[in-house]
Design a protein around this motif. Sequence first.
Motif, PDB file in Angstrom:
ATOM      1  N   HIS A   1      33.024  38.480  41.764  1.00 15.48           N
ATOM      2  CA  HIS A   1      32.659  37.285  42.523  1.00 15.48           C
ATOM      3  C   HIS A   1      32.982  36.054  41.678  1.00 15.48           C
ATOM      4  N   GLY A   2      33.827  35.213  42.206  1.00 12.43           N
ATOM      5  CA  GLY A   2      34.219  33.992  41.517  1.00 12.43           C
ATOM      6  C   GLY A   2      35.581  34.085  40.863  1.00 12.43           C
ATOM      7  N   SER A   3      36.142  35.266  40.825  1.00 12.33           N
ATOM      8  CA  SER A   3      37.469  35.427  40.245  1.00 12.33           C
ATOM      9  C   SER A   3      38.518  34.899  41.222  1.00 12.33           C
ATOM     10  N   THR A   4      39.605  34.361  40.668  1.00  7.28           N
ATOM     11  CA  THR A   4      40.715  33.904  41.517  1.00  7.28           C
ATOM     12  C   THR A   4      41.877  34.888  41.457  1.00  7.28           C
ATOM     13  N   GLN A   5      41.631  36.062  40.904  1.00  5.78           N
ATOM     14  CA  GLN A   5      42.649  37.102  40.798  1.00  5.78           C
ATOM     15  C   GLN A   5      42.466  38.122  41.909  1.00  5.78           C
ATOM     16  N   LEU A   6      43.484  38.267  42.735  1.00  7.38           N
ATOM     17  CA  LEU A   6      43.441  39.278  43.785  1.00  7.38           C
ATOM     18  C   LEU A   6      43.532  40.662  43.154  1.00  7.38           C
ATOM     19  N   ASN A   7      42.763  41.615  43.675  1.00  8.68           N
ATOM     20  CA  ASN A   7      42.912  42.999  43.252  1.00  8.68           C
ATOM     21  C   ASN A   7      43.965  43.657  44.148  1.00  8.68           C
ATOM     22  N   TYR A   8      44.097  44.955  44.085  1.00  6.21           N
ATOM     23  CA  TYR A   8      45.125  45.641  44.871  1.00  6.21           C
ATOM     24  C   TYR A   8      44.945  45.374  46.370  1.00  6.21           C
ATOM     25  N   VAL A   9      43.725  45.518  46.854  1.00  3.43           N
ATOM     26  CA  VAL A   9      43.452  45.295  48.285  1.00  3.43           C
ATOM     27  C   VAL A   9      43.785  43.850  48.665  1.00  3.43           C
ATOM     28  N   GLY A  10      43.384  42.915  47.827  1.00  5.55           N
ATOM     29  CA  GLY A  10      43.673  41.509  48.091  1.00  5.55           C
ATOM     30  C   GLY A  10      45.164  41.214  48.107  1.00  5.55           C
ATOM     31  N   ARG A  11      45.897  41.810  47.169  1.00  2.61           N
ATOM     32  CA  ARG A  11      47.351  41.594  47.120  1.00  2.61           C
ATOM     33  C   ARG A  11      48.036  42.168  48.352  1.00  2.61           C
ATOM     34  N   VAL A  12      47.562  43.323  48.825  1.00  3.43           N
ATOM     35  CA  VAL A  12      48.134  43.919  50.039  1.00  3.43           C
ATOM     36  C   VAL A  12      47.922  42.984  51.221  1.00  3.43           C
ATOM     37  N   HIS A  13      46.704  42.503  51.393  1.00  2.00           N
ATOM     38  CA  HIS A  13      46.411  41.580  52.497  1.00  2.00           C
ATOM     39  C   HIS A  13      47.218  40.289  52.367  1.00  2.00           C
ATOM     40  N   GLN A  14      47.338  39.772  51.157  1.00  3.95           N
ATOM     41  CA  GLN A  14      48.097  38.544  50.920  1.00  3.95           C
ATOM     42  C   GLN A  14      49.571  38.768  51.268  1.00  3.95           C
ATOM     43  N   THR A  15      50.121  39.881  50.813  1.00  7.60           N
ATOM     44  CA  THR A  15      51.535  40.190  51.057  1.00  7.60           C
ATOM     45  C   THR A  15      51.822  40.389  52.540  1.00  7.60           C
ATOM     46  N   LEU A  16      50.871  40.982  53.248  1.00  5.45           N
ATOM     47  CA  LEU A  16      51.045  41.211  54.686  1.00  5.45           C
ATOM     48  C   LEU A  16      50.822  39.937  55.514  1.00  5.45           C
ATOM     49  N   GLY A  17      50.401  38.867  54.840  1.00  3.78           N
ATOM     50  CA  GLY A  17      50.186  37.608  55.559  1.00  3.78           C
ATOM     51  C   GLY A  17      48.874  37.572  56.325  1.00  3.78           C
ATOM     52  N   ARG A  18      47.951  38.427  55.957  1.00  3.34           N
ATOM     53  CA  ARG A  18      46.647  38.467  56.623  1.00  3.34           C
ATOM     54  C   ARG A  18      45.900  37.164  56.422  1.00  3.34           C
ATOM     55  N   ARG A  19      45.186  36.762  57.445  1.00  2.44           N
ATOM     56  CA  ARG A  19      44.343  35.570  57.364  1.00  2.44           C
ATOM     57  C   ARG A  19      42.962  35.920  57.889  1.00  2.44           C
ATOM     58  N   PHE A  20      41.973  35.334  57.267  1.00  2.00           N
ATOM     59  CA  PHE A  20      40.579  35.548  57.645  1.00  2.00           C
ATOM     60  C   PHE A  20      40.024  34.194  58.065  1.00  2.00           C
ATOM     61  N   ASN A  21      39.744  34.055  59.336  1.00  6.62           N
ATOM     62  CA  ASN A  21      39.344  32.770  59.924  1.00  6.62           C
ATOM     63  C   ASN A  21      40.302  31.653  59.510  1.00  6.62           C
ATOM     64  N   GLY A  22      41.583  32.022  59.422  1.00  7.77           N
ATOM     65  CA  GLY A  22      42.636  31.055  59.138  1.00  7.77           C
ATOM     66  C   GLY A  22      43.047  30.962  57.684  1.00  7.77           C
ATOM     67  N   TYR A  23      42.314  31.566  56.774  1.00  7.23           N
ATOM     68  CA  TYR A  23      42.580  31.436  55.349  1.00  7.23           C
ATOM     69  C   TYR A  23      43.153  32.722  54.763  1.00  7.23           C
ATOM     70  N   THR A  24      44.110  32.567  53.854  1.00  8.52           N
ATOM     71  CA  THR A  24      44.683  33.721  53.166  1.00  8.52           C
ATOM     72  C   THR A  24      43.678  34.225  52.125  1.00  8.52           C
ATOM     73  N   PRO A  25      43.845  35.449  51.666  1.00  3.17           N
ATOM     74  CA  PRO A  25      42.947  35.953  50.622  1.00  3.17           C
ATOM     75  C   PRO A  25      42.902  35.058  49.380  1.00  3.17           C
ATOM     76  N   LEU A  26      44.045  34.585  48.933  1.00  6.96           N
ATOM     77  CA  LEU A  26      44.060  33.733  47.749  1.00  6.96           C
ATOM     78  C   LEU A  26      43.362  32.399  48.000  1.00  6.96           C
ATOM     79  N   GLU A  27      43.542  31.835  49.181  1.00  8.26           N
ATOM     80  CA  GLU A  27      42.832  30.587  49.524  1.00  8.26           C
ATOM     81  C   GLU A  27      41.324  30.809  49.503  1.00  8.26           C
ATOM     82  N   LEU A  28      40.880  31.952  50.018  1.00  4.66           N
ATOM     83  CA  LEU A  28      39.439  32.242  50.029  1.00  4.66           C
ATOM     84  C   LEU A  28      38.883  32.341  48.612  1.00  4.66           C
ATOM     85  N   LEU A  29      39.588  33.042  47.734  1.00  3.36           N
ATOM     86  CA  LEU A  29      39.112  33.177  46.355  1.00  3.36           C
ATOM     87  C   LEU A  29      39.064  31.818  45.660  1.00  3.36           C
TER      88      LEU A  29
END
Length: 156
Positions: free
Chosen positions: A50-78
């Motif tokens: 919690h509070g890290s700005t480093q995506l883990n494997y799951v986060g990188r997969v979602h980021q690479t696939l262009g997933r958005r959560f309520n409009g925000y990318t995983p990296l933007e959320l972190l």
Amino acid sequence: MIRPSRFENAIQKLYTAFHNNTLNPECCKQCAVGNILDNTDSWKHLSDQHGSTQLNYVGRVHQTLGRRFNGYTPLELLNIEAVFLKACGFQIPLHHKNSKPENPTDSDVLFNGLEAVVMHLCALDGVENVMDYTAMFKLKIPLPNKGQHLYSTCHS
């Protein structure tokens, strides 16, 4: 000015959480991102801490696939969460050995976090800072016998 819906939704949720005392930096469902994501904690699986700005494997997969959560990318959320925690006075990532504010749910602490997040969200979407209050202090002062105006801004 037209603002993106993700921005408007996020601001509304954060405002509501702040005023309903449901903003808590130490809870993944009630922190800044938890509130933006409808009080869910599924976002915590995007990183290992919690509070890290480093995506883990799951986060990188979602980021690479262009997933958005309520409009925000995983990296933007972190990054949103990191901004919130830092502004609240936490050393990130959260860990029992890292420093934190004496009272994390104090309204002044939360307001500092909220203000920083709103400024960050404005920057993300290229929106003028909605927390900028300096325009309220601009005075239009008429000059005697000149018909001109002096514009003054209050500076501290």
